[in-house]
Scaffold this active site. Structure first.
Site, PDB file in Angstrom:
ATOM      1  N   CYS A 181      40.820   4.915  28.691  1.00 16.20           N
ATOM      2  CA  CYS A 181      41.524   3.797  29.303  1.00 16.20           C
ATOM      3  C   CYS A 181      42.802   3.452  28.526  1.00 16.20           C
ATOM      4  O   CYS A 181      43.745   4.226  28.566  1.00 16.20           O
ATOM      5  CB  CYS A 181      40.558   2.622  29.440  1.00 16.20           C
ATOM      6  SG  CYS A 181      41.008   1.539  30.779  1.00 16.20           S
ATOM      7  N   HIS A 222      35.570   3.939  31.310  1.00 15.61           N
ATOM      8  CA  HIS A 222      34.967   3.586  30.013  1.00 15.61           C
ATOM      9  C   HIS A 222      33.620   4.284  29.852  1.00 15.61           C
ATOM     10  O   HIS A 222      32.587   3.698  30.217  1.00 15.61           O
ATOM     11  CB  HIS A 222      34.728   2.073  29.943  1.00 15.61           C
ATOM     12  CG  HIS A 222      35.941   1.271  29.658  1.00 15.61           C
ATOM     13  ND1 HIS A 222      36.215   0.719  28.434  1.00 15.61           N
ATOM     14  CD2 HIS A 222      36.979   0.916  30.458  1.00 15.61           C
ATOM     15  CE1 HIS A 222      37.357   0.063  28.472  1.00 15.61           C
ATOM     16  NE2 HIS A 222      37.837   0.156  29.695  1.00 15.61           N
ATOM     17  N   GLU A 267      31.840   4.609  27.370  1.00 13.87           N
ATOM     18  CA  GLU A 267      30.981   3.911  26.388  1.00 13.87           C
ATOM     19  C   GLU A 267      30.214   2.747  27.022  1.00 13.87           C
ATOM     20  O   GLU A 267      29.332   2.173  26.391  1.00 13.87           O
ATOM     21  CB  GLU A 267      31.827   3.429  25.195  1.00 13.87           C
ATOM     22  CG  GLU A 267      32.636   2.157  25.419  1.00 13.87           C
ATOM     23  CD  GLU A 267      33.881   2.341  26.286  1.00 13.87           C
ATOM     24  OE1 GLU A 267      34.078   3.437  26.866  1.00 13.87           O
ATOM     25  OE2 GLU A 267      34.655   1.368  26.412  1.00 13.87           O
TER      26      GLU A 267
END
Ligand code: GLN
Length: 190
Positions: free
Chosen positions: A78, A172, A174
């Site tokens: 990002c 994202h 994560e």
């Protein structure tokens, strides 16, 4: 192998947790010294303009560019993608990208915070079910150079791509509760 997570701003703790769950040693990187001690670096999402200022004030821009030139593996997610791009559209005038991957990114391409969304992604080389992509004020990749390999697309636009040891995602990984993208990155750059 020691993996650094750029920890100036943004979602670095979540990356740290994802990497640690894969059993790798993780170090938070805020200085050129810390950067010199890692074998790979994750650059998290957050706010690319702020992160750019903090990179500059931490003296990290030149060492980072040099390390990537010398083969440091990096994964920018990002805002991290925006920092690594060759060119940025709708960025701030003083937001000079590192030019580590030959693509053009448009900031906030999907709109504002409330236009954030999730989508199932089919990712090249990932076994098992689709990967849940979390897009938060995400950039779009509007152009990729010939040397860039696209690993996933959403609505016809690349969302995960790599050029050599530089990986980027507009989403994202994560935040998915699924560490397969981190795992693939580590397998490839280790
Ligand atoms: N829109 C942000 C920027 O331009 C990126 C958003 C994110 O990293 N989730 O920096």
């Amino acid at each position: 192998m020691k993996v650094g997570v750029l920890a100036l701003q943004g979602a670095f703790r979540e990356h740290r947790e994802a990497l640690e769950s894969l059993g790798v040693a993780v170090a938070e990187v805020r200085t050129p010294d810390a950067l010199a001690r890692v074998d790979a670096l994750v650059m998290p999402g957050g706010e690319s303009t702020t992160m750019h200022h903090l990179l500059a004030s931490s003296g990290l821009v030149d060492p980072l560019q040099e390390a990537i030139g010398d083969g440091l593996a990096v994964f920018g997610t990002c805002a991290g993608l925006i920092l690594l791009a060759r060119a940025v559209l709708d960025g701030r005038a003083d937001q000079t990208p590192l030019g580590a991957i030959d693509l053009t990114a448009r900031r906030n391409a999907y709109g504002r915070q409330r236009d954030s969304f999730e989508a199932d992604l089919r990712i090249t080389g990932l076994e098992g079910p689709d990967f849940r992509g979390v897009f938060i004020r995400a950039p779009a990749i509007e152009r990729v150079g010939d040397a860039v390999v696209v690993l996933a697309e959403h609505n016809g636009r690349p969302v995960l791509a790599k050029e050599g040891r530089v990986w980027v995602s507009t989403f994202h990984p994560e935040l998915a509760g699924d560490v397969r993208v981190h795992e693939r990155f580590l397998q490839e750059v280790a």
